[in-house]
Design an enzyme around this catalytic site. Structure first.
Site, short mmCIF file in Angstrom:
data_model
loop_
_atom_site.label_atom_id
_atom_site.label_comp_id
_atom_site.label_asym_id
_atom_site.label_seq_id
_atom_site.Cartn_x
_atom_site.Cartn_y
_atom_site.Cartn_z
CE LYS A 114 -19.38 -21.11 22.52
NZ LYS A 114 -19.11 -19.98 21.08
CE LYS A 197 -24.91 -26.49 17.01
NZ LYS A 197 -24.49 -24.84 17.61
CE LYS A 200 -16.54 -25.58 16.81
NZ LYS A 200 -16.13 -24.20 15.82
P1 TYM Z 1 -19.12 -21.89 13.06
O1 TYM Z 1 -17.70 -21.69 12.59
O2 TYM Z 1 -19.88 -21.84 14.50
O3 TYM Z 1 -20.22 -22.94 11.79
C1 TYM Z 1 -19.65 -22.51 10.84
C2 TYM Z 1 -21.63 -22.54 9.76
O4 TYM Z 1 -22.23 -23.84 9.97
C3 TYM Z 1 -23.20 -23.71 10.74
N1 TYM Z 1 -23.73 -24.52 11.60
C4 TYM Z 1 -24.67 -25.01 11.24
N2 TYM Z 1 -26.07 -25.56 10.35
C5 TYM Z 1 -26.25 -26.57 10.43
N3 TYM Z 1 -26.52 -27.48 11.54
C6 TYM Z 1 -25.73 -26.93 12.36
N4 TYM Z 1 -25.22 -28.45 13.19
C7 TYM Z 1 -24.60 -27.06 12.17
N5 TYM Z 1 -23.64 -26.04 12.96
C8 TYM Z 1 -23.17 -25.30 12.83
C9 TYM Z 1 -22.89 -22.34 11.76
O5 TYM Z 1 -24.44 -21.56 11.76
C10 TYM Z 1 -22.10 -21.08 10.58
O6 TYM Z 1 -22.70 -20.40 9.94
N6 TYM Z 1 -19.42 -17.14 14.23
C11 TYM Z 1 -19.50 -17.54 13.06
C12 TYM Z 1 -18.63 -17.56 12.21
C13 TYM Z 1 -18.15 -15.99 11.68
C14 TYM Z 1 -19.54 -15.26 10.31
C15 TYM Z 1 -18.97 -13.62 10.63
C16 TYM Z 1 -20.46 -15.82 9.81
C17 TYM Z 1 -17.56 -14.81 12.06
N7 TYM Z 1 -18.32 -13.85 11.28
C18 TYM Z 1 -20.16 -13.04 9.54
C19 TYM Z 1 -21.01 -15.35 8.96
C20 TYM Z 1 -20.26 -13.32 9.19
C21 TYM Z 1 -19.33 -18.97 13.57
O7 TYM Z 1 -18.16 -19.42 14.42
O8 TYM Z 1 -19.49 -20.18 13.24
#
Ligand code: TYM
Length: 332
Positions: A114, A197, A200
């Site tokens: 980032k 990967k 979004k």
């Molecule tokens: P976020 O919103 O970016 O993504 C949510 C979840 O989706 C998974 N993910 C993927 N898994 C497989 N392949 C992909 N291409 C892919 N893209 C996204 C992410 O690994 C995630 O599990 N910081 C976190 C949100 C968060 C969180 C937490 C998660 C905040 N507090 C505490 C677990 C525990 C986030 O931005 O996820």
């Protein structure tokens, strides 16, 4: 019952990566654990809200609650709550930042990426400290398990380290959370560039399937996905030699819960085009069911409000108890 915690940012665009990486497991996780499903809007504030002043937080929160429900979260069994409504998260965040080193945060690959995207300019403190807020989310609830995709693994390892460090000084106050990463589907790749990967924010929309995409568009994106031009042209899982087909197999396996071994046997002598047709059928079927219930829940705003109010009550109750114990240990 042991505790499972997970969260997603209410970004307004949710991908097949999110689904295969974690959400497709949620229904089953509820059978085993007491589950907390967090709407991580404080995290989203840093990455999304700041970029777009038109962003309507509350709409996006309802979108995500409706999506949680349509992916099988049962609000009678599990707790769905909005991060900003539970003030303990920000409070523990400050405490934990005293136990997190600059060097550790600087090594986070998501931060590095980032930072590069911003051309090393105007990198704010929240972007840097983002994983410490994740640590607060998780450690507040004495979480035993965290379900995530592979891209969050490094953050979770940091959370474990912070908890260890704290426990060494203050004697076993935190439960060390275990990381739940699926063996297949934990990193869904971009459909046109299967070495990176699925994300979004990809500029090429053909790379990403959004859970709220039109179903015909999803079918088209899958059918046009890049496959591998090796000689064998077989449906075999080999991420190095056949990243395209392996990615499609991972999606297939996550959606149907069939093993890779069984899928390889089923499709070994099938043409790519037929395999993709089968894959599109199962993906479109699953997503169209999710969408049907999503639109049903999304219309029912009062119901969604009831759910997050209840979630807030439970989350506050559990986390406040733990936060007071922590404050007491620290001498406050
Ligand atoms: P976020 O919103 O970016 O993504 C949510 C979840 O989706 C998974 N993910 C993927 N898994 C497989 N392949 C992909 N291409 C892919 N893209 C996204 C992410 O690994 C995630 O599990 N910081 C976190 C949100 C968060 C969180 C937490 C998660 C905040 N507090 C505490 C677990 C525990 C986030 O931005 O996820």
């Amino acid at each position: 019952k042991e505790i499972m915690f997970t969260g997603i940012q209410p970004s307004g665009s949710f991908t097949l990566g999110n689904y295969c990486g974690t959400m497709c497991n949620w229904y089953n996780l509820q059978k085993k654990y007491k589950c907390f499903f967090c709407i991580s809007d404080l995290h989203a504030f840093n990455t999304i809200q700041k970029a777009s002043k038109k962003y309507k937080f509350f709409d996006k929160i309802f979108d995500l609650v409706a999506l949680y429900l349509s992916c099988g979260v049962n609000p009678k069994k599990s707790i769905i709550f909005v991060q900003f409504q539970v003030h303990t998260h920000s409070q523990l965040y400050w405490i934990l930042s005293n136990f997190t080193y600059f060097g550790e945060l600087f090594r986070m690959t998501q931060f590095k990426k980032k930072k590069e995207l911003l051309n090393n300019k105007e990198i704010d403190l929240a972007l840097f400290c983002y994983p410490v807020l994740m640590a607060a989310d998780i450690l507040l609830y004495k979480t035993n398990f965290v379900s995530i995709g592979l891209d969050q693994k490094q953050h979770l390892e940091l959370v474990q380290n912070i908890a260890y460090r704290f426990n060494r000084i203050y004697k076993d106050i935190f439960v060390i959370p275990k990381i739940l990463i699926k063996s297949i589907g934990s990193k869904i790749m971009a459909l046109q560039e299967p070495k990176k990967k699925m994300s979004k924010s990809d500029v090429n929309i053909k790379n990403t399937i959004f859970l709220l995409d039109n179903i015909d568009l999803i079918r088209l994106k899958l059918q046009k996905s890049l496959t591998d031009s090796d000689k064998s042209a077989k449906i075999i899982y080999d991420t190095r030699k056949k990243p395209g087909i392996s990615n499609l197999l991972s999606i297939f396996s996550s959606i149907t819960k069939k093993t890779i071994f069984n899928l390889e046997n089923e499709f070994k002598y099938t043409k790519y085009s037929i395999f993709k047709k089968n894959l599109s059928d199962v993906v479109c079927d699953t997503i169209s069911n999710i969408q049907k219930s999503y639109f049903y829940f999304r219309k029912n705003k009062d119901y969604l409000i009831d759910i997050i109010n209840l979630g807030k009550k439970y989350a506050l109750n559990d986390s406040l108890k733990n936060l007071f114990k922590i404050y007491k240990k620290l001498g406050f």
